[in-house]
Design a protein around this motif. Sequence first.
Motif, PDB file in Angstrom:
ATOM      1  N   ALA A  93       0.846  -1.199   0.000  1.00  0.00           N
ATOM      2  CA  ALA A  93       0.000   0.000   0.000  1.00  0.00           C
ATOM      3  C   ALA A  93       0.880   1.247   0.000  1.00  0.00           C
ATOM      4  O   ALA A  93       0.587   2.238  -0.680  1.00  0.00           O
ATOM      5  N   CYS A  94       1.986   1.175   0.752  1.00  0.00           N
ATOM      6  CA  CYS A  94       2.905   2.312   0.837  1.00  0.00           C
ATOM      7  C   CYS A  94       3.631   2.525  -0.490  1.00  0.00           C
ATOM      8  O   CYS A  94       3.767   3.650  -0.977  1.00  0.00           O
ATOM      9  N   VAL A  95       4.076   1.403  -1.084  1.00  0.00           N
ATOM     10  CA  VAL A  95       4.834   1.495  -2.338  1.00  0.00           C
ATOM     11  C   VAL A  95       3.998   2.134  -3.434  1.00  0.00           C
ATOM     12  O   VAL A  95       4.501   2.947  -4.214  1.00  0.00           O
ATOM     13  N   CYS A  96       2.688   1.817  -3.478  1.00  0.00           N
ATOM     14  CA  CYS A  96       1.913   2.387  -4.571  1.00  0.00           C
ATOM     15  C   CYS A  96       1.804   3.899  -4.417  1.00  0.00           C
ATOM     16  O   CYS A  96       1.796   4.616  -5.408  1.00  0.00           O
TER      17      CYS A  96
ATOM     18  N   SER B 130      -3.110  -1.368  -8.615  1.00  0.00           N
ATOM     19  CA  SER B 130      -4.175  -2.371  -8.617  1.00  0.00           C
ATOM     20  C   SER B 130      -3.763  -3.612  -7.823  1.00  0.00           C
ATOM     21  O   SER B 130      -4.604  -4.243  -7.190  1.00  0.00           O
ATOM     22  N   ILE B 131      -2.454  -3.940  -7.827  1.00  0.00           N
ATOM     23  CA  ILE B 131      -1.997  -5.078  -7.027  1.00  0.00           C
ATOM     24  C   ILE B 131      -2.180  -4.794  -5.537  1.00  0.00           C
ATOM     25  O   ILE B 131      -2.595  -5.643  -4.763  1.00  0.00           O
ATOM     26  N   ALA B 132      -1.880  -3.554  -5.140  1.00  0.00           N
ATOM     27  CA  ALA B 132      -1.900  -3.237  -3.716  1.00  0.00           C
ATOM     28  C   ALA B 132      -3.313  -2.981  -3.195  1.00  0.00           C
ATOM     29  O   ALA B 132      -3.634  -3.357  -2.075  1.00  0.00           O
ATOM     30  N   CYS B 153      -5.982  -1.522   2.930  1.00  0.00           N
ATOM     31  CA  CYS B 153      -4.873  -0.974   2.149  1.00  0.00           C
ATOM     32  C   CYS B 153      -5.215   0.400   1.579  1.00  0.00           C
ATOM     33  O   CYS B 153      -4.364   1.283   1.529  1.00  0.00           O
ATOM     34  N   VAL B 154      -6.462   0.590   1.156  1.00  0.00           N
ATOM     35  CA  VAL B 154      -6.865   1.884   0.613  1.00  0.00           C
ATOM     36  C   VAL B 154      -6.726   2.971   1.675  1.00  0.00           C
ATOM     37  O   VAL B 154      -6.198   4.055   1.416  1.00  0.00           O
ATOM     38  N   ILE B 155      -7.163   2.660   2.910  1.00  0.00           N
ATOM     39  CA  ILE B 155      -7.064   3.648   3.993  1.00  0.00           C
ATOM     40  C   ILE B 155      -5.599   3.969   4.297  1.00  0.00           C
ATOM     41  O   ILE B 155      -5.201   5.132   4.378  1.00  0.00           O
ATOM     42  N   LEU B 156      -4.774   2.899   4.413  1.00  0.00           N
ATOM     43  CA  LEU B 156      -3.349   3.128   4.689  1.00  0.00           C
ATOM     44  C   LEU B 156      -2.713   3.962   3.580  1.00  0.00           C
ATOM     45  O   LEU B 156      -1.968   4.912   3.853  1.00  0.00           O
ATOM     46  N   ALA B 157      -3.033   3.626   2.325  1.00  0.00           N
ATOM     47  CA  ALA B 157      -2.472   4.378   1.195  1.00  0.00           C
ATOM     48  C   ALA B 157      -2.905   5.834   1.261  1.00  0.00           C
ATOM     49  O   ALA B 157      -2.089   6.738   1.028  1.00  0.00           O
ATOM     50  N   PHE B 177      11.237   5.238   6.082  1.00  0.00           N
ATOM     51  CA  PHE B 177      10.380   5.515   7.234  1.00  0.00           C
ATOM     52  C   PHE B 177       8.937   5.093   6.954  1.00  0.00           C
ATOM     53  O   PHE B 177       8.300   4.398   7.750  1.00  0.00           O
ATOM     54  N   PHE B 178       8.418   5.496   5.773  1.00  0.00           N
ATOM     55  CA  PHE B 178       7.029   5.177   5.439  1.00  0.00           C
ATOM     56  C   PHE B 178       6.854   3.673   5.234  1.00  0.00           C
ATOM     57  O   PHE B 178       5.825   3.096   5.587  1.00  0.00           O
TER      58      PHE B 178
END
Lengths: 156, 194
Positions: A93-96, B130-132, B153-157, B177-178
């Motif tokens: 999620a971070c990488v994207c 799309s994978i993430a 994952c959407v929220i974290l992104a 860090f991220f």
Amino acid sequence: MLPMLQREVVQKKEWATEEELVDFFSLSQCVPGIIAVNMATFIGQKIKGVPGGIFATLGVVFPSLVIIILIAALLSNFSDLPAVQNAFAGIRACVCVLVANAVVKLWKSAKINVFTILVFAAVFACTALTDISPVFLVPASAVAGIIARNLEARAK
Amino acid sequence: MIYLSLFWEFFKTGLFTVGGGLATLPFFYDISDRLGWFTYQEIADMIAISESTPGAFGVNMASYAGFTTAGVPGAVTATFGIIAPSLIIVLIIASFIRGFQNNFYVSSALYGLRPASLGLITASAVSVLSIALLRTDLFKQTGALLDLFDFKCVILAAVIWIATNLVRPIKELHPLFFIAVSAATGVVFKFAGA
């Protein structure tokens, strides 16, 4: 990478001047391949010819190779652990976001006109929607660039 | 002979990449499509590791992909493959050609190559996204729109996007860090459901 090269190559070793470094950098962006590798080859070649270029390039990839092999070997042993799988799902999620940020930065620095938008859209569509390999798209867009510049020059 | 085809595939990647490490990504997806040496998900993991370790991103990616395909000799072969074209072309240009950048054909070719490279990188970014964030397999089974998104994952992104773009002291921090924060979040909230 540029600030580090300025410190090491220009100030400490005096292998190249500030201007040469900037020249090498812009040249490296025009030549196929990874920019850091191209830079190393240019600087090495300037100091000691072909062997210099080869050794400087080996130097710039050696740490990557060692570090990545160590990490990859370690991770491949633990990839079945639930904690590792959960961690990587989070990391994805971070990488994207990191990739998206980099892409937006590139968009902002892009030169925009009808031709560049057409090439961008065509290459994006071919890559996202079809199986056409970038190996064909890259030379095709180089040719398109040459044709477009010729037409523009004629129109003037 | 796996090493020969590894070398050849990464040689092509090095030869046709123009403009920075991210520009290598479409080639990794292409290799995955054609040869199945690694999955899209593995590519996403390689990106994470390559972003957070020292060294040039493209070289790290090649080392990692080579290792995934054929172990340590694979890593060495893929890395040599991706740098070989640079080495050959740069040595030729540096030794023989003066005023390379100002050549009409070179600058015209780049006129087409720059937007093309951007198109390739953007397509890769869409794949990573799309994978993430999406669960296309589950969506195809159920057809329910709510199943398409991986909400954790959407929220974290979204949080990371805000932190990296809008929050002043945080956004200059190193990507590592991220990545570390996201790994911890993934473990605590069981992102993979494992």
